[in-house]
Design a protein around this motif. Sequence first.
Motif, PDB file in Angstrom:
ATOM      1  N   ASN A   1       0.840  -1.187   0.000  1.00 19.48           N
ATOM      2  CA  ASN A   1       0.000   0.000   0.000  1.00 19.48           C
ATOM      3  C   ASN A   1       0.880   1.244   0.000  1.00 19.48           C
ATOM      4  O   ASN A   1       2.071   1.174  -0.241  1.00 19.48           O
ATOM      5  N   ASN A   2       0.273   2.402   0.283  1.00 19.94           N
ATOM      6  CA  ASN A   2       1.021   3.657   0.210  1.00 19.94           C
ATOM      7  C   ASN A   2       2.168   3.716   1.201  1.00 19.94           C
ATOM      8  O   ASN A   2       3.166   4.394   0.975  1.00 19.94           O
ATOM      9  N   HIS A   3       2.041   3.023   2.324  1.00 17.44           N
ATOM     10  CA  HIS A   3       3.067   3.065   3.357  1.00 17.44           C
ATOM     11  C   HIS A   3       4.148   2.007   3.131  1.00 17.44           C
ATOM     12  O   HIS A   3       5.295   2.202   3.519  1.00 17.44           O
ATOM     13  N   PHE A   4       3.782   0.885   2.531  1.00 13.73           N
ATOM     14  CA  PHE A   4       4.718  -0.220   2.333  1.00 13.73           C
ATOM     15  C   PHE A   4       4.563  -0.745   0.907  1.00 13.73           C
ATOM     16  O   PHE A   4       3.959  -1.789   0.689  1.00 13.73           O
ATOM     17  N   ARG A   5       5.061   0.003  -0.061  1.00 16.49           N
ATOM     18  CA  ARG A   5       4.901  -0.389  -1.462  1.00 16.49           C
ATOM     19  C   ARG A   5       6.222  -0.945  -1.995  1.00 16.49           C
ATOM     20  O   ARG A   5       7.270  -0.346  -1.828  1.00 16.49           O
ATOM     21  N   GLU A   6       6.139  -2.111  -2.643  1.00 19.68           N
ATOM     22  CA  GLU A   6       7.309  -2.760  -3.226  1.00 19.68           C
ATOM     23  C   GLU A   6       7.142  -2.831  -4.735  1.00 19.68           C
ATOM     24  O   GLU A   6       6.074  -3.176  -5.250  1.00 19.68           O
ATOM     25  N   PHE A   7       8.199  -2.510  -5.455  1.00 19.36           N
ATOM     26  CA  PHE A   7       8.187  -2.509  -6.917  1.00 19.36           C
ATOM     27  C   PHE A   7       9.040  -3.665  -7.441  1.00 19.36           C
ATOM     28  O   PHE A   7      10.088  -3.987  -6.871  1.00 19.36           O
ATOM     29  N   ILE A   8       8.578  -4.270  -8.538  1.00 17.69           N
ATOM     30  CA  ILE A   8       9.319  -5.341  -9.205  1.00 17.69           C
ATOM     31  C   ILE A   8       9.756  -4.821 -10.560  1.00 17.69           C
ATOM     32  O   ILE A   8       8.927  -4.414 -11.377  1.00 17.69           O
ATOM     33  N   SER A   9      11.079  -4.824 -10.790  1.00 10.86           N
ATOM     34  CA  SER A   9      11.625  -4.326 -12.053  1.00 10.86           C
ATOM     35  C   SER A   9      12.215  -5.488 -12.852  1.00 10.86           C
ATOM     36  O   SER A   9      12.775  -6.428 -12.288  1.00 10.86           O
ATOM     37  N   GLN A  10      12.075  -5.394 -14.159  1.00  9.41           N
ATOM     38  CA  GLN A  10      12.653  -6.399 -15.055  1.00  9.41           C
ATOM     39  C   GLN A  10      13.620  -5.729 -16.020  1.00  9.41           C
ATOM     40  O   GLN A  10      13.325  -4.667 -16.578  1.00  9.41           O
ATOM     41  N   VAL A  11      14.779  -6.343 -16.190  1.00  5.86           N
ATOM     42  CA  VAL A  11      15.757  -5.896 -17.185  1.00  5.86           C
ATOM     43  C   VAL A  11      15.558  -6.716 -18.448  1.00  5.86           C
ATOM     44  O   VAL A  11      15.474  -7.951 -18.378  1.00  5.86           O
ATOM     45  N   THR A  12      15.469  -6.032 -19.567  1.00  4.13           N
ATOM     46  CA  THR A  12      15.413  -6.742 -20.854  1.00  4.13           C
ATOM     47  C   THR A  12      16.662  -6.397 -21.656  1.00  4.13           C
ATOM     48  O   THR A  12      17.156  -5.262 -21.610  1.00  4.13           O
ATOM     49  N   VAL A  13      17.186  -7.385 -22.345  1.00  2.68           N
ATOM     50  CA  VAL A  13      18.330  -7.195 -23.234  1.00  2.68           C
ATOM     51  C   VAL A  13      17.875  -7.567 -24.633  1.00  2.68           C
ATOM     52  O   VAL A  13      17.450  -8.701 -24.871  1.00  2.68           O
TER      53      VAL A  13
END
Length: 260
Positions: free
Chosen positions: A213-225
Motif C-alpha cells: 500500500n502507500n506506506h509499504f509499497r514494493e516494486f518489481i523491475s525487469q531488465v530486458t536485453v
Amino acid sequence: MQAASTNTVFEPILSFFRLRLGNSERKKFRRSVEHIIGEAPSNIGLYQLAFRHTSASKETAIKGFKESNERLEYLGDAVLGMVIAEFLFKKFPYKDEGFLTEIRSRIVNRETLNIIARKIGLENLIEYDGSRNRGIVPSRTSMYGDALEALVGAIYLDKGFRFTRGFILKELLGHYDLEALISNNANYKSRLIEWAQREGKKVEFIIISERGNNHFREFISQVTVNDEPFAQGSGYSKKKAEQSAAEKACEQLQMKPVSN
C-alpha cells in the motif's frame, strides 16, 4: 537555530505527544533517547514525534491535522545531506563534484540508513501500525531510515546545528567504512548500461508489478536485453528496484567489481 526559539512553533503538536506517555514510559523513552544522542533531550515531544511512522499518524490538538515524522524527516534529510556534503568537501579537496555527489549518495542511501538506524536501536522506539502493512515485513521498508532522518531533524530543533553536526560525524559516520564505500561501485544500472553500449545491445528497465500500500509499497523491475527478459529485482522505490534488477543482471554476466 536554537531550541528555545524553535520549539514554541511546535507546542500545539508536541503537547499532544507529551500527554500520550505515562511517567514511567516517559522516563524510559527519555533514557533511550539520551543513550542514542549522547545527551538528555530538552524537548522529549520532538523525539516522540520523530519516531511516529506515518501509518500510526493520528489527529493532534490541531483539529483535522494528522502528524507523523514526515516533516521532521524532510528537515533531517536536508541537515544530514548538508553535513555530509561539508565533510566530503573538506576531506577530498581535489575531487570533483561528480565524485562528491556519488559518495554522498552512497552514504545517505535508504538501505544504508535502515541498517544504521537499527544498529543504534531505533527499531525499538518506532511507533507504527502493523495492521496496515498487509504482510510486508517492516524491517525491509524505508521506515527505519526515515526515522533516522527524522531523529536528525528532532536533534537539530532540540539542540541546534553544532550538536547535530557532531552527532552525525561521530555517531553516524562511525558506522561507515569510507574506504570500502569509495572503492565499491554500487551503481549496477550504470555498469549494465555501459556494458550494453560496448556490446551493441539494447537494455531497458520495466516496472512489471507493484504490491503493498502507500506506506509499504514494493516494486518489481525487469531488465530486458534486446527486448528479451534477462533479470528481475525488487525494491521499495522504482529506482531501488531497477538497481536490484541491474545487480542480478551483472551477476549473471559475471561482471567483476569496479574500483574508483
